[in-house]
Scaffold this motif. Structure first.
Motif, PDB file in Angstrom:
ATOM      1  N   ARG A 179      36.761 163.424  48.188  1.00 11.30           N
ATOM      2  CA  ARG A 179      35.352 163.189  47.881  1.00 11.30           C
ATOM      3  C   ARG A 179      34.589 162.543  49.031  1.00 11.30           C
ATOM      4  O   ARG A 179      33.353 162.508  49.019  1.00 11.30           O
ATOM      5  N   VAL A 180      35.300 162.029  50.014  1.00 10.80           N
ATOM      6  CA  VAL A 180      34.663 161.303  51.113  1.00 10.80           C
ATOM      7  C   VAL A 180      34.081 162.268  52.142  1.00 10.80           C
ATOM      8  O   VAL A 180      34.783 163.140  52.660  1.00 10.80           O
ATOM      9  N   ALA A 181      32.791 162.084  52.432  1.00 10.86           N
ATOM     10  CA  ALA A 181      32.130 162.886  53.460  1.00 10.86           C
ATOM     11  C   ALA A 181      32.340 162.271  54.834  1.00 10.86           C
ATOM     12  O   ALA A 181      32.627 162.963  55.811  1.00 10.86           O
ATOM     13  N   ARG A 182      32.183 160.939  54.917  1.00 11.95           N
ATOM     14  CA  ARG A 182      32.356 160.218  56.175  1.00 11.95           C
ATOM     15  C   ARG A 182      32.456 158.731  55.892  1.00 11.95           C
ATOM     16  O   ARG A 182      32.066 158.263  54.811  1.00 11.95           O
ATOM     17  N   ILE A 183      32.973 157.999  56.866  1.00 10.08           N
ATOM     18  CA  ILE A 183      33.058 156.543  56.785  1.00 10.08           C
ATOM     19  C   ILE A 183      32.503 155.979  58.082  1.00 10.08           C
ATOM     20  O   ILE A 183      32.963 156.341  59.172  1.00 10.08           O
ATOM     21  N   PHE A 184      31.519 155.099  57.974  1.00  9.86           N
ATOM     22  CA  PHE A 184      30.913 154.495  59.158  1.00  9.86           C
ATOM     23  C   PHE A 184      31.682 153.234  59.544  1.00  9.86           C
ATOM     24  O   PHE A 184      31.897 152.347  58.705  1.00  9.86           O
ATOM     25  N   VAL A 185      32.090 153.177  60.813  1.00 11.69           N
ATOM     26  CA  VAL A 185      32.792 152.010  61.338  1.00 11.69           C
ATOM     27  C   VAL A 185      32.170 151.633  62.680  1.00 11.69           C
ATOM     28  O   VAL A 185      31.502 152.445  63.329  1.00 11.69           O
ATOM     29  N   ASN A 186      32.403 150.406  63.095  1.00 11.46           N
ATOM     30  CA  ASN A 186      31.960 149.996  64.421  1.00 11.46           C
ATOM     31  C   ASN A 186      32.671 150.847  65.480  1.00 11.46           C
ATOM     32  O   ASN A 186      33.855 151.156  65.331  1.00 11.46           O
ATOM     33  N   PRO A 187      31.973 151.239  66.553  1.00 10.93           N
ATOM     34  CA  PRO A 187      32.622 152.049  67.592  1.00 10.93           C
ATOM     35  C   PRO A 187      33.916 151.437  68.123  1.00 10.93           C
ATOM     36  O   PRO A 187      34.873 152.163  68.425  1.00 10.93           O
ATOM     37  N   ALA A 188      33.968 150.107  68.223  1.00 10.69           N
ATOM     38  CA  ALA A 188      35.182 149.453  68.727  1.00 10.69           C
ATOM     39  C   ALA A 188      36.358 149.657  67.775  1.00 10.69           C
ATOM     40  O   ALA A 188      37.514 149.773  68.211  1.00 10.69           O
ATOM     41  N   ILE A 189      36.080 149.704  66.480  1.00  5.18           N
ATOM     42  CA  ILE A 189      37.142 149.940  65.495  1.00  5.18           C
ATOM     43  C   ILE A 189      37.657 151.371  65.619  1.00  5.18           C
ATOM     44  O   ILE A 189      38.866 151.622  65.565  1.00  5.18           O
ATOM     45  N   LYS A 190      36.748 152.302  65.816  1.00  8.77           N
ATOM     46  CA  LYS A 190      37.169 153.695  66.002  1.00  8.77           C
ATOM     47  C   LYS A 190      38.047 153.822  67.250  1.00  8.77           C
ATOM     48  O   LYS A 190      39.083 154.505  67.230  1.00  8.77           O
ATOM     49  N   VAL A 191      37.659 153.163  68.338  1.00  6.18           N
ATOM     50  CA  VAL A 191      38.461 153.198  69.560  1.00  6.18           C
ATOM     51  C   VAL A 191      39.857 152.630  69.293  1.00  6.18           C
ATOM     52  O   VAL A 191      40.871 153.206  69.714  1.00  6.18           O
ATOM     53  N   LYS A 192      39.900 151.512  68.588  1.00  7.74           N
ATOM     54  CA  LYS A 192      41.188 150.880  68.278  1.00  7.74           C
ATOM     55  C   LYS A 192      42.105 151.850  67.543  1.00  7.74           C
ATOM     56  O   LYS A 192      43.294 151.984  67.877  1.00  7.74           O
ATOM     57  N   LEU A 193      41.563 152.543  66.564  1.00  8.64           N
ATOM     58  CA  LEU A 193      42.366 153.474  65.777  1.00  8.64           C
ATOM     59  C   LEU A 193      42.751 154.702  66.597  1.00  8.64           C
ATOM     60  O   LEU A 193      43.876 155.208  66.480  1.00  8.64           O
ATOM     61  N   CYS A 194      41.837 155.180  67.426  1.00  8.34           N
ATOM     62  CA  CYS A 194      42.158 156.317  68.286  1.00  8.34           C
ATOM     63  C   CYS A 194      43.326 155.990  69.208  1.00  8.34           C
ATOM     64  O   CYS A 194      44.147 156.857  69.534  1.00  8.34           O
ATOM     65  N   GLU A 195      43.419 154.735  69.622  1.00 11.49           N
ATOM     66  CA  GLU A 195      44.464 154.311  70.554  1.00 11.49           C
ATOM     67  C   GLU A 195      45.795 154.002  69.870  1.00 11.49           C
ATOM     68  O   GLU A 195      46.850 154.058  70.515  1.00 11.49           O
ATOM     69  N   THR A 196      45.756 153.682  68.580  1.00 10.06           N
ATOM     70  CA  THR A 196      46.970 153.151  67.947  1.00 10.06           C
ATOM     71  C   THR A 196      47.557 153.999  66.824  1.00 10.06           C
ATOM     72  O   THR A 196      48.741 153.840  66.504  1.00 10.06           O
ATOM     73  N   VAL A 197      46.770 154.870  66.206  1.00 12.15           N
ATOM     74  CA  VAL A 197      47.285 155.640  65.064  1.00 12.15           C
ATOM     75  C   VAL A 197      48.318 156.657  65.537  1.00 12.15           C
ATOM     76  O   VAL A 197      48.088 157.401  66.497  1.00 12.15           O
ATOM     77  N   ARG A 198      49.440 156.681  64.845  1.00  8.95           N
ATOM     78  CA  ARG A 198      50.511 157.632  65.137  1.00  8.95           C
ATOM     79  C   ARG A 198      50.712 158.545  63.928  1.00  8.95           C
ATOM     80  O   ARG A 198      50.315 158.232  62.821  1.00  8.95           O
ATOM     81  N   GLY A 199      51.359 159.665  64.152  1.00 15.18           N
ATOM     82  CA  GLY A 199      51.610 160.591  63.051  1.00 15.18           C
ATOM     83  C   GLY A 199      50.349 161.359  62.688  1.00 15.18           C
ATOM     84  O   GLY A 199      49.632 161.849  63.566  1.00 15.18           O
TER      85      GLY A 199
END
Length: 286
Positions: A179-199
């Motif tokens: 049901r989720v269209a999008r989630i707004f996060v701070n750009p720094a949080i997105k960068v953090k996840l882009c750098e650390t999420v695995r799988g």
């Protein structure tokens, strides 16, 4: 038979709204609405210019979640949003994580806020705080909230000592729902996840960088099936969103030679204007 009856009742209800006299749909008018507007759940307009008929209140406490800032009376949403938040809370509880704190959803009739939000007008947006763990009843009522700032605003980086695996899991669970269209996060949080999420990283696509959002994130649902008065936002781009567009948020603002345009508040949808002057409006006003 029941379905036909509901259609007839809905038609009569909307007709009564259209023949009523229109009033100016100012933010002040929406603040006066203290109870949900009776009728079939109907989101009207857009996320930043709309209203909702038939909103439901999210119970203050449930499995895996707690509503905060309750004194602001912004804990109403479309039944799909209420169901989504309760489902998310159950997933959190099943993982023995600290309870999530739910902030603003919408006012009882939706509509434009005097302060705090441009969107949240159809009951399909909700703020979830990055501080986790249940609060006392007194603290939960505090209109200022008790946020956890996880981004160093000067350095524009996530504060590693405050960021936990639970934050990543919470965002992952929140984004996975269809049901989720999008989630707004701070750009720094997105960068953090882009750098650390695995799988599995497919869910990162739904995380969209936006100003602020450093002590909470903002979930936006798609228009529910059959909601013909509801207008979806444009689809998000393909891909994880971890490339050039993300890092452009950290570039210095380019100087402009033109004067900034005066912000003009758009006129509310006609049906929302009619809601405010409906013959039975006393049912949901002060």
């Amino acid at each position: 038979m029941k379905k036909s009856l509901r259609i007839i009742i809905s038609a009569v209800y909307f007709f009564s709204l259209f023949i009523s006299l229109s009033v100016n749909a100012s933010p002040q008018e929406w603040q006066k609405i203290k109870r949900p507007i009776s009728g079939e759940p109907t989101p009207i307009g857009t996320y930043s210019n709309g209203c909702i008929i038939g909103a439901k209140a999210l119970p203050f406490n449930g499995d895996g979640y707690q509503v905060i800032r309750t004194s602001k009376n912004r804990y109403y949403g479309h039944p799909e949003m209420i169901s989504y938040l309760q489902d998310l809370g159950k997933k959190i509880k099943s993982r023995a994580m600290p309870d999530m704190l739910v902030g603003d959803i919408a006012m009882p009739g939706g509509g434009r806020f005097l302060t705090g939000h441009a969107s949240h007008q159809m009951g399909l947006d909700a703020d979830i705080w990055l501080r986790m763990g249940r609060l006392s009843t007194r603290d939960a009522q505090d209109p200022a909230g008790m946020g956890l700032l996880v981004v160093d605003r000067k350095a524009r980086k996530v504060i590693d000592s405050l960021w936990t695996r639970d934050h990543e899991t919470l965002l992952h669970l929140a984004a996975q729902d269809y049901r989720v269209a999008r989630i707004f996060v701070n750009p720094a949080i997105k960068v953090k996840l882009c750098e650390t999420v695995r799988g599995d990283r497919s869910w990162l696509r739904k995380l969209r960088p936006w100003f602020g959002h450093d002590s909470h994130f903002h979930v936006r649902l798609t228009c529910p099936k059959g909601a013909s008065y509801c207008q979806n936002q444009s689809p998000i781009p393909v891909g994880e969103g971890c490339g050039r567009e993300l890092y452009s948020w950290f570039e210095p603002a380019k100087p402009s030679s033109t004067k900034p345009k005066k912000k003009v508040i758009p006129e509310a949808p006609i049906l929302c204007q009619q809601v405010l002057s409906a013959p039975n409006r006393s049912e949901w006003l002060d």
